[in-house]
Design a protein around this motif. Sequence first.
Motif, PDB file in Angstrom:
ATOM      1  N   UNK A  40       1.949  -3.168  -3.734  1.00 25.27           N
ATOM      2  CA  UNK A  40       3.397  -3.336  -3.637  1.00 25.27           C
ATOM      3  C   UNK A  40       3.996  -2.232  -2.772  1.00 25.27           C
ATOM      4  N   UNK A  41       5.207  -2.523  -2.268  1.00 30.40           N
ATOM      5  CA  UNK A  41       5.868  -1.521  -1.435  1.00 30.40           C
ATOM      6  C   UNK A  41       6.222  -0.282  -2.262  1.00 30.40           C
ATOM      7  N   UNK A  42       6.329  -0.448  -3.568  1.00 22.59           N
ATOM      8  CA  UNK A  42       6.544   0.689  -4.470  1.00 22.59           C
ATOM      9  C   UNK A  42       5.276   1.475  -4.743  1.00 22.59           C
ATOM     10  N   UNK A  43       4.229   1.190  -3.963  1.00 23.00           N
ATOM     11  CA  UNK A  43       2.953   1.904  -4.011  1.00 23.00           C
ATOM     12  C   UNK A  43       2.234   1.776  -5.355  1.00 23.00           C
ATOM     13  N   UNK A  44       2.136   0.532  -5.773  1.00 24.86           N
ATOM     14  CA  UNK A  44       1.244   0.219  -6.884  1.00 24.86           C
ATOM     15  C   UNK A  44       0.143  -0.694  -6.354  1.00 24.86           C
ATOM     16  N   UNK A  45      -1.030  -0.601  -6.989  1.00 19.55           N
ATOM     17  CA  UNK A  45      -2.103  -1.541  -6.659  1.00 19.55           C
ATOM     18  C   UNK A  45      -2.538  -2.248  -7.934  1.00 19.55           C
ATOM     19  N   UNK A  46      -2.631  -3.559  -7.873  1.00 16.26           N
ATOM     20  CA  UNK A  46      -3.068  -4.337  -9.028  1.00 16.26           C
ATOM     21  C   UNK A  46      -4.361  -5.078  -8.708  1.00 16.26           C
TER      22      UNK A  46
END
Length: 262
Positions: free
Chosen positions: A179-185
């Motif tokens: 995500x652009x919020x710098x999360x990786x799932x």
Amino acid sequence: MGGGSHGVSLCPLRRPGDLKAIISDIHGNLEALESVLADIHGRGVTEIYCLGDIVGYGPNPKECIELVQKNCQLVILGNHDQGALFDPEGFHAGAERAIFWTRAQLERRGNEHLMDFLGEIPRTVRQDDYLFVHGSARNPINEYVFPDDIYNQRKMERIFVLVPKYCFQGHTHVPGVFTEGLKFFRPEEIGFKYDLGPEKLLVNVGSVGQPRNGDPRSSYVLLEQGRVVFQRVAYDVEKTRQKIHAIPELDNYLGDRLLEGR
Ligand code: ZN
């Protein structure tokens, strides 16, 4: 193959019920590609996109190119495809040997159509909110975006600024959503589904022919209106492994790693 760099003839997900399958990193693994295509065709998919690395590492480059040509409406160039076309650069020794072997197969008489096909594949295609690349929006063929890159804010910002809204990519062979919020799932963390919302996303579809996230099954993604769904498909890994062992130019390790998905 349809498309071209503007993708005018391909409008994604305009009609309700449109369902795309996005595959990547086949790497000459025919058994994996056949199993994935059979799974896809059983799901009412309207279009199949391929994000590159059709060849490299695996024993069936010719057959895989022919199947992609026949089944995919959009194809993007990967670093191994480019390596087979031109002089390979930046590959480790085993990968480079595999590329030279691959090229020798494709340069056999009667296979000119395969090299011509590879030579025409675009490096990036944008359709409305969607961007399709092999590596990253910044360096479509060669840049890796790994899960750990969420800690590299500068790198991610520079990539996200080039993404219209959703960027679909491969190259690392590790499926998941950034995500652009710098999360990786990872797919397992999100029930293998992710709803497309207002936030920009990078979606890595994983690898058909050489999965590297500890699961030997092939990975691909279904894209429907408002949602991506991660799929895994089992195939005859042992058959591919034995084919690789029988070809001296392909390191045995390239087959052995398929058993563990690493
Ligand atoms: Zn690859």
